[in-house]
Design an enzyme around this catalytic site. Structure first.
Site, PDB file in Angstrom:
ATOM      1  N   HIS A  60     -37.608  61.916 -31.313  1.00 15.19           N
ATOM      2  CA  HIS A  60     -37.385  63.072 -32.183  1.00 15.19           C
ATOM      3  C   HIS A  60     -36.068  63.015 -32.941  1.00 15.19           C
ATOM      4  O   HIS A  60     -35.934  63.595 -34.002  1.00 15.19           O
ATOM      5  CB  HIS A  60     -37.579  64.371 -31.403  1.00 15.19           C
TER       6      HIS A  60
ATOM      7  N   ARG B  88     -47.536  74.402 -36.802  1.00 15.54           N
ATOM      8  CA  ARG B  88     -47.882  73.867 -35.496  1.00 15.54           C
ATOM      9  C   ARG B  88     -47.249  74.769 -34.442  1.00 15.54           C
ATOM     10  O   ARG B  88     -46.039  74.987 -34.465  1.00 15.54           O
ATOM     11  CB  ARG B  88     -47.379  72.450 -35.316  1.00 15.54           C
TER      12      ARG B  88
ATOM     13  N   GLU C 294     -53.825  63.949 -31.122  1.00 15.18           N
ATOM     14  CA  GLU C 294     -52.707  63.119 -30.676  1.00 15.18           C
ATOM     15  C   GLU C 294     -52.863  62.644 -29.245  1.00 15.18           C
ATOM     16  O   GLU C 294     -51.986  61.977 -28.708  1.00 15.18           O
ATOM     17  CB  GLU C 294     -51.364  63.823 -30.883  1.00 15.18           C
TER      18      GLU C 294
ATOM     19  N   ASP D 272     -47.656  60.520 -30.981  1.00  7.23           N
ATOM     20  CA  ASP D 272     -48.129  60.663 -29.606  1.00  7.23           C
ATOM     21  C   ASP D 272     -49.412  59.865 -29.376  1.00  7.23           C
ATOM     22  O   ASP D 272     -49.610  59.313 -28.296  1.00  7.23           O
ATOM     23  CB  ASP D 272     -48.352  62.146 -29.272  1.00  7.23           C
TER      24      ASP D 272
ATOM     25  N   ARG E  84     -42.558  56.720 -26.316  1.00  9.54           N
ATOM     26  CA  ARG E  84     -42.125  56.610 -27.716  1.00  9.54           C
ATOM     27  C   ARG E  84     -40.610  56.587 -27.880  1.00  9.54           C
ATOM     28  O   ARG E  84     -40.107  56.203 -28.933  1.00  9.54           O
ATOM     29  CB  ARG E  84     -42.738  57.745 -28.555  1.00  9.54           C
TER      30      ARG E  84
ATOM     31  N   CYS F 135     -50.159  63.677 -39.682  1.00  9.71           N
ATOM     32  CA  CYS F 135     -48.767  64.108 -39.782  1.00  9.71           C
ATOM     33  C   CYS F 135     -47.855  63.278 -38.889  1.00  9.71           C
ATOM     34  O   CYS F 135     -46.676  63.550 -38.768  1.00  9.71           O
ATOM     35  CB  CYS F 135     -48.638  65.600 -39.471  1.00  9.71           C
TER      36      CYS F 135
HETATM   37  C1  PEP Z   1     -47.117  63.242 -33.499  1.00  8.06           C
HETATM   38  O1  PEP Z   1     -47.151  63.191 -32.270  1.00  8.06           O
HETATM   39  O2  PEP Z   1     -47.532  62.318 -34.222  1.00  8.06           O
HETATM   40  C2  PEP Z   1     -46.521  64.408 -34.173  1.00  8.06           C
HETATM   41  C3  PEP Z   1     -46.569  64.519 -35.473  1.00  8.06           C
HETATM   42  O3  PEP Z   1     -45.911  65.349 -33.402  1.00  8.06           O
HETATM   43  P1  PEP Z   1     -44.434  65.194 -32.774  1.00  8.06           P
HETATM   44  O4  PEP Z   1     -43.837  63.951 -33.370  1.00  8.06           O
HETATM   45  O5  PEP Z   1     -43.689  66.414 -33.117  1.00  8.06           O
HETATM   46  O6  PEP Z   1     -44.723  65.050 -31.321  1.00  8.06           O
HETATM   47 MG    MG Z   2     -46.855  64.980 -31.130  1.00  5.63          MG
END
Ligand code: PEP
Ligand code: MG
Length: 574
Positions: free
Chosen positions: A190, A334, A433, A457, A467, A504
């Site tokens: 993140h 979301r 995801e 995810d 990740r 996304c």
């Molecule tokens: C994802 O998991 O691809 C996503 C867009 O959500 P986040 O990165 O916020 O987990």
């Molecule tokens: Mg995600």
């Protein structure tokens, strides 16, 4: 010191030149050692208070200048807490029992914080966290450690850290951050996503030992496109990077001007290109970069920046501000996705062996109905007169989705009963995801109006690769045939149920993936705002027939490496 080049994972484009700020959360373990006399220990406490007052005053002044009185007020409040007579009396009590100032302080803070937290009031609970914060500052000073908290950054700097959690970065001032470099982390951790959202250069996964190598560097150059960090650069190196920075910025400007138009393939098929945003500031950046909507609004920002969950009015105001910036463009909200690497401070989080497989996202929302309902009320109210959509994260099962939708219906009934105006026609969809959702799209379509592939995810869970773990970052392959098969399966299944599918996850904004996704029939691409101009340019350069041919070719390949190589050739030709 001679010039030295280090290499990491390029996570966010951009060049930064400047001093380094090392963020090292202090280790506040109290060593066992004999105490001095009562007066000596109290003098040490007094001296620590003096230094803390100076630090807090410095923070107050710098935050006041750049963010205003309201933001700075917290540091004034902390100064008041420093001189609380109860704190002093409790420390003296401990010292008189034969403890060191550190031991007496730790005990005093623990008792004061517990007392405030036990009062069962939101405001006092928040003050309890502030007391702990003041206590940590005093303890750090008593232990003779420097102030390396992120809010101690006072000049524009490149932040170097072992890792940055979203709660760390929520407190960071973008004005003072030239870029991020982390020892840990991967492309979709993140902190990397946040860097892309803010348009800051970032390099992640530099490996252990980086902080020791760069700790005293005043001058550095980083390139977030190549993953290069140059320590003690020569003057000619700095001059060269300044030139490259300028060239890249002017190229981006040309693409950005062209990005004002809606995206179409070369044969005229309309494809939506939207932005992933976090708050109103990034909504503005999204508009400047040609976003046709918001494909992912990460609402977590509201939940991570504070010591208490945001109430309905605060959320309503924040959502409304974003919707107003976006006008009549669609905005996908979301719902809360905390947990995993995003734990807030106010929910009692269990110690988890595998936080990404644990109490996270929709699982928390369903377990904490009040938290969930408050958010849904705010979204439904804010969306009135705009085009809001609701999207649930981490869905893995139809029952889970049905339960979440029931909560939406209950909230609508409550609002109707109370005669509170809201948008009644908000579409409700899910993120795909988890592999479970990807193989179950035909079933989930019964209760989902649309789908959005969360490839960050989805890759993590399909490949069994954390990740954010730089040790296994090489195995995090969103273009792996297994992930691509799940993507294709999702798009095909959704289309046969007449539902649209977006993406996304970070993959949607990667030039090497865009031709494939276009060929597979993806309806909407949502990405960090700054990736939009190049993505639109690429989409406009491809016909559907060519994209489908590329996708067919790729789907017949056996490894991610083969696919990556092939896509590099494809891009070179475009
Ligand atoms: C994802 O998991 O691809 C996503 C867009 O959500 P986040 O990165 O916020 O987990
Ligand atoms: Mg995600």
């Amino acid at each position: 010191m001679p010039e030295m080049k280090l290499l990491g994972i390029p996570a966010s484009d951009g060049i930064a030149i400047g001093p380094i700020f090392c963020y090292i959360p202090a280790d506040l373990t109290i060593p066992v050692c004999p105490p001095g006399t009562v007066e000596a220990e109290m003098d040490r406490f007094e001296a620590a208070r003096g230094q803390a007052r100076t630090e807090l005053q410095g923070l107050y002044e710098s935050v006041h200048i750049r963010a205003g009185a309201e933001e700075a007020a917290i540091f004034e409040a902390h100064q008041v807490m420093l001189v609380d007579p109860t704190l002093e009396a409790k420390v003296r009590e401990g010292v008189e029992l034969g403890w060191t100032a550190e031991q007496a302080l730790a005990k005093a803070i623990e008792e004061l914080a517990a007392m405030l937290a036990g009062m069962g009031d939101e405001l006092f609970a928040a003050r309890s966290l502030d007391v702990k914060d003041v206590g940590r500052r005093l303890l750090r000073i008593l232990l003779g450690l420097p102030d390396t908290a992120l809010d101690a950054v006072t000049e524009p700097s490149i932040i170097v850290a072992e890792d940055l959690t979203p709660s760390d970065t929520a407190r960071l001032d973008p004005q003072l951050t030239l870029g991020f470099i982390t020892e840990q982390g991967g492309l979709t951790s993140h902190s990397a996503i946040l860097a892309r959202t803010l348009g800051l250069p970032a390099i992640v996964g530099m490996g252990d030992g980086l902080l020791e190598k760069v700790s005293s560097e005043r001058s550095t150059v980083m390139d977030g496109r190549t993953g290069e960090l140059i320590v003690s650069p020569k003057d000619e190196t700095i001059a060269r990077y300044k030139e490259v920075k300028q060239q890249r910025e002017s190229h981006l400007k040309i693409l950005r001007d062209a990005a004002e138009k809606d995206a179409h393939t070369a044969n005229g098929r309309r494809v939506e290109v939207a932005a992933n945003i976090g708050e109103v500031e990034t909504a503005r950046t999204a508009m400047e970069n040609g976003a046709e909507g918001v494909g992912l609004l990460r609402t977590e920002f509201l939940y991570l920046e504070d010591t208490v969950p945001p109430n309905e009015e605060k959320q309503y105001a924040a959502y409304r501000a974003i919707l107003e910036v976006m006008g009549q463009r669609p905005v996908i909200f979301r719902t809360l996705d905390i947990g995993g690497d995003k734990p807030p401070t106010y929910l009692p989080f269990p110690q988890e062996m595998n936080p990404f497989l644990g109490w996270r996202a929709i699982r928390i929302s369903l377990a904490e109905p009040e938290l969930f309902q408050t958010q849904l009320r705010a979204i439904l109210r804010a969306a009135l007169g705009h085009r809001g959509l609701i999207m649930f994260p981490m869905i893995s099962d139809l029952d889970e989705l049905r339960r979440a939708r029931e909560v939406v219906e209950r909230v609508k009934a409550d609002l109707t009963r109370d005669s509170i105006p809201f948008a009644a026609d908000v579409p409700v969809g899910i993120m795909v995801e988890t592999p479970a959702a990807a193989v179950l799209v035909d079933v989930l379509a019964e209760a989902s109006d649309f789908f959005s592939l969360g490839t960050n995810d989805l890759t993590q869970y399909t490949m069994a690769v954390d990740r954010g773990n730089s040790k296994v970052a090489g195995l995090f392959q969103p273009l792996h045939p297994s992930v691509l098969r799940l993507i294709k399966q999702t798009i095909d299944a959704a289309h046969s149920c007449s539902k649209w599918v977006g993406m996304c996850g970070e993959l949607a904004g990667m030039p090497k993936a865009i031709p494939i996704l276009l060929g597979l029939g993806l309806d909407e691409f949502s990405m960090s705002a700054r990736a939009i101009p190049e993505a639109k340019h690429l989409i406009g350069a491809l016909t559907d027939a060519r994209a489908q041919q590329i996708a067919r070719e790729v789907m017949s390949m056996s490894t991610a490496a083969e696919i990556e190589r092939y896509m590099m050739e494809v891009l070179a030709k475009i």
